[in-house]
Design an enzyme around this catalytic site. Structure first.
Site, PDB file in Angstrom:
ATOM      1  N   ASP A 208       0.896  -1.456   0.295  1.00  0.00           N
ATOM      2  CA  ASP A 208       0.039  -0.019   0.022  1.00  0.00           C
ATOM      3  C   ASP A 208       0.908   1.288   0.057  1.00  0.00           C
ATOM      4  O   ASP A 208       1.987   1.472   0.763  1.00  0.00           O
ATOM      5  CB  ASP A 208      -0.982   0.016   1.347  1.00  0.00           C
ATOM      6  CG  ASP A 208      -1.971   1.053   1.477  1.00  0.00           C
ATOM      7  OD1 ASP A 208      -2.637   1.252   0.529  1.00  0.00           O
ATOM      8  OD2 ASP A 208      -1.682   1.805   2.363  1.00  0.00           O
ATOM      9  N   GLU A 250       1.629  -0.527  -5.145  1.00  0.00           N
ATOM     10  CA  GLU A 250       0.513   0.387  -5.422  1.00  0.00           C
ATOM     11  C   GLU A 250       1.346   1.953  -5.560  1.00  0.00           C
ATOM     12  O   GLU A 250       1.567   2.431  -4.534  1.00  0.00           O
ATOM     13  CB  GLU A 250      -0.611   0.594  -4.551  1.00  0.00           C
ATOM     14  CG  GLU A 250      -1.682   1.415  -4.868  1.00  0.00           C
ATOM     15  CD  GLU A 250      -2.135   2.250  -3.690  1.00  0.00           C
ATOM     16  OE1 GLU A 250      -3.293   2.963  -3.790  1.00  0.00           O
ATOM     17  OE2 GLU A 250      -1.402   2.476  -2.592  1.00  0.00           O
TER      18      GLU A 250
HETATM   19  C1  NOJ Z   1      -4.371   3.275  -0.730  1.00  0.00           C
HETATM   20  C2  NOJ Z   1      -5.629   2.309  -0.442  1.00  0.00           C
HETATM   21  O1  NOJ Z   1      -5.903   1.504  -1.867  1.00  0.00           O
HETATM   22  C3  NOJ Z   1      -6.835   3.100   0.101  1.00  0.00           C
HETATM   23  O2  NOJ Z   1      -7.875   2.267   0.081  1.00  0.00           O
HETATM   24  C4  NOJ Z   1      -6.268   3.717   1.424  1.00  0.00           C
HETATM   25  O3  NOJ Z   1      -7.426   4.544   1.699  1.00  0.00           O
HETATM   26  C5  NOJ Z   1      -4.910   4.366   1.295  1.00  0.00           C
HETATM   27  N1  NOJ Z   1      -4.008   3.840   0.427  1.00  0.00           N
HETATM   28  C6  NOJ Z   1      -4.438   4.649   2.677  1.00  0.00           C
HETATM   29  O4  NOJ Z   1      -4.073   3.611   3.157  1.00  0.00           O
END
Ligand code: NOJ
Length: 553
Positions: A208, A250
């Site tokens: 993440d 990500e």
């Molecule tokens: C990316 C995640 O996909 C999202 O859902 C989240 O709110 C943020 N990162 C913070 O962790």
């Protein structure tokens, strides 16, 4: 107990698989309390196996106050009681592996929940060893170039804390304080967290918010060299201790900032293709694939055995951060006319409602991500064209309960709809009575059956690399994206007509295949094969797949 992972036998497994994203609280409620759980995911593994899924990505399942779907972790080393127990996770992993399905977790390294004991201790006592695990300021002036990501909800990356008597830094919500990676303890702790769940048999992680771990004055505090060093170290640990496990980044950035996350084959095996995603929708809306071709040319091939992770939709909004002002305007005009769906500059909609509930359009774009060179990630429910709830706050409207059967709770739970973790879809066009797995599984022409066929065909014709390039020299007409992929003794050919008009063209087959035979796959086009060329005529808004191999000499 960890089961022996099938990943250990084939380190490149992820290049030929289809990944399915599961929001555990919304997938299937096995104990009838209204909240989806890990035992519920286990119950549905046969469904996923039958769909042809090779890996699931589970959103965070750790202890959390659930203010951001578990991306606000309060204890990294346990399963949240609402989802089950660590034993349930072990069982899920075991049962998944028994069906040759890998399980990816979500590694949230950038921040924790405000409620995490680490932060609670840190804020209470300046002398606490945890104080240095977070970033503090007396002025809130530092790192002024780091942008606010949740811009509809937060005005700054610093928030004053009365208990601490200082400001603390957070890249996302104020209830998600960022960890300080200049602390060697934080660094070491996150490697421990990663090891812990890999030890329980996970096959890797979607990581993440990758770009933001390190902050440096005078920079935009993203994608700094230190970030890459951290993930290389994590990958090296995983390669050594959990061979075959994978990391997916990500990193929602531009092309030049995203590509380096492959790190010449030593960092992430997969990187989410954020630069491509909005262009797929724009191209569809405009009836012209030019921008898709352009991004693919700039981003293929990927280094050393790595793969782009393609996706159309996920649990967040469609982010438009990688688009120009003009593109964003066009996108919102095409897909964001309902003001309620616009959030943080993007739109919170599911795939089917973005495409007016038209199964053929959903299938076209799904076929495209399933055939591009890399690994497709499907979002739960999109295979049956599930709808959304623009009236629910934040991104929860695209995370409504999975629709297994008809009926008000859609077979998600034995609880009544008012007791579910979030309200089910009620729009009659998309509600469980209109779209559900049981119904679509029994109909060969349904969206679900067609998606299953695409995945099965993809599996039966494994392709390794990009064959021909994505240029016009392939014989594309305007409006058509056509490409072939090399599967050793076979080539797969993929033709997508984005325009509303019928189109004709031809694709040259490699000489090595001659005399070639052609096997038509999913989709539809009329075609002839002569002198090493496939000539086709394809209707508007249609696609066609073929496999070419050497015929009898
Ligand atoms: C990316 C995640 O996909 C999202 O859902 C989240 O709110 C943020 N990162 C913070 O962790």
């Amino acid at each position: 107990m960890a089961s022996r992972s099938p990943s250990q036998r084939n380190a490149h497994w992820f290049r030929s698989t289809v990944v399915y994203e599961v929001v555990p609280r919304s997938f299937r409620d096995a104990n009838g309390d209204g909240v989806g759980d890990l035992a519920g995911v286990t119950e549905k593994l046969d469904y996923l196996a039958d769909l042809g899924i090779g890996a699931i990505w589970l959103l965070p399942f750790y202890r959390s106050p659930w203010r951001d779907e578990g991306y606000d972790i309060a204890d990294h080393y346990t399963v949240d009681p609402s989802l089950g127990t660590v034993a349930d996770l072990d069982r899920l992993v075991h049962e998944a592996h028994a069906r040759s399905i890998r399980v990816l977790g979500d590694l949230v390294t950038n921040h924790v929940s405000l409620e995490h004991p680490w932060f609670q201790e840190a804020r209470r006592d300046r002398a606490s060893p945890y104080r240095s695990w977070f970033l503090w300021s007396d002025t809130a002036k530092e790192f002024s170039r780091s942008r606010v990501i949740f811009r509809d909800f937060e005005r700054a990356n610093w928030t004053w804390d009365d208990v601490a008597g200082q400001y603390y830094f957070h890249r996302f919500y104020a209830f998600q304080p960022d960890l300080n990676y200049d602390s060697p303890e934080v660094h070491a702790e996150m490697l421990r967290v990663a090891r812990f769940w890999l030890g329980h048999g996970l096959d890797g992680y979607r990581c993440d918010a990758v770009p933001y771990l390190y902050k440096r004055e005078g920079t935009r505090c993203q994608s700094l060299p230190e970030v890459h060093r951290f993930f290389r170290e994590l990958r090296a640990m995983m390669d050594a201790e959990f061979p075959g496990s994978v990391l997916v980044a990500e990193a929602n950035q531009s092309v030049p900032e995203t590509v380096p996350y492959f790190g010449d084959g030593h960092e992430f095996q997969m990187v989410m293709h954020f630069p491509l995603m909005p262009n797929l929708f724009l191209a569809w809306g405009e009836g012209d694939p030019r921008r898709v071709r352009h991004v693919l040319r700039a981003t293929l091939p990927t280094p050393n055995g790595s793969a782009w992770a393609y996706f159309l939709r996920n649990h967040d909004e469609v982010t438009l951060e990688q688009t120009s002002d003009d593109e964003r305007e066009m996108f919102l005009w095409l897909y964001g006319r309902d003001d309620r769906t616009v959030i943080n500059g993007g739109i919170r909609r599911r795939l089917a409602p973005m495409l007016d509930g038209d199964d053929a359009s959903v299938l076209f774009l799904t076929a495209l991500v399933l055939s591009l060179p890399g690994t497709p990630f499907l979002y739960y429910g999109d295979e049956i064209g599930m709808g959304d709830r623009p009236d629910i706050a934040d991104r929860d409207g695209v995370r409504t309960p999975m629709q297994w059967t008809s009926g008000p709770s859609g077979g998600f739970s034995t609880s009544t709809p008012d007791r579910l973790v979030r309200p089910p879809v009620i729009d009659p066009k998309y509600a469980p009575d209109a779209r559900n797995v049981a119904d679509q599984a029994s109909r060969p022409g349904s969206l679900l059956s067609q998606v299953r066929r695409l995945i099965a065909w993809r599996k039966a014709h494994p392709a390794e690399a990009v064959g021909d390039d994505f240029s016009r020299s392939n014989g594309e007409g305007p409006g058509v994206l056509a490409f072939s992929r090399n599967g050793g003794s076979t080539r797969t050919l993929h033709i997508y007509n984005f325009s509303r008009d019928a189109a004709s063209g031809s694709l040259r087959l490699p000489r090595a295949l001659e005399p070639a035979v052609l096997e038509p796959g999913p989709g539809e086009a009329s075609w002839t094969l002569a002198e090493g060329r496939l000539s086709y005529r394809i209707q508007g808004r249609s696609f066609a797949w073929f496999a070419a191999s050497t015929g009898p000499k």
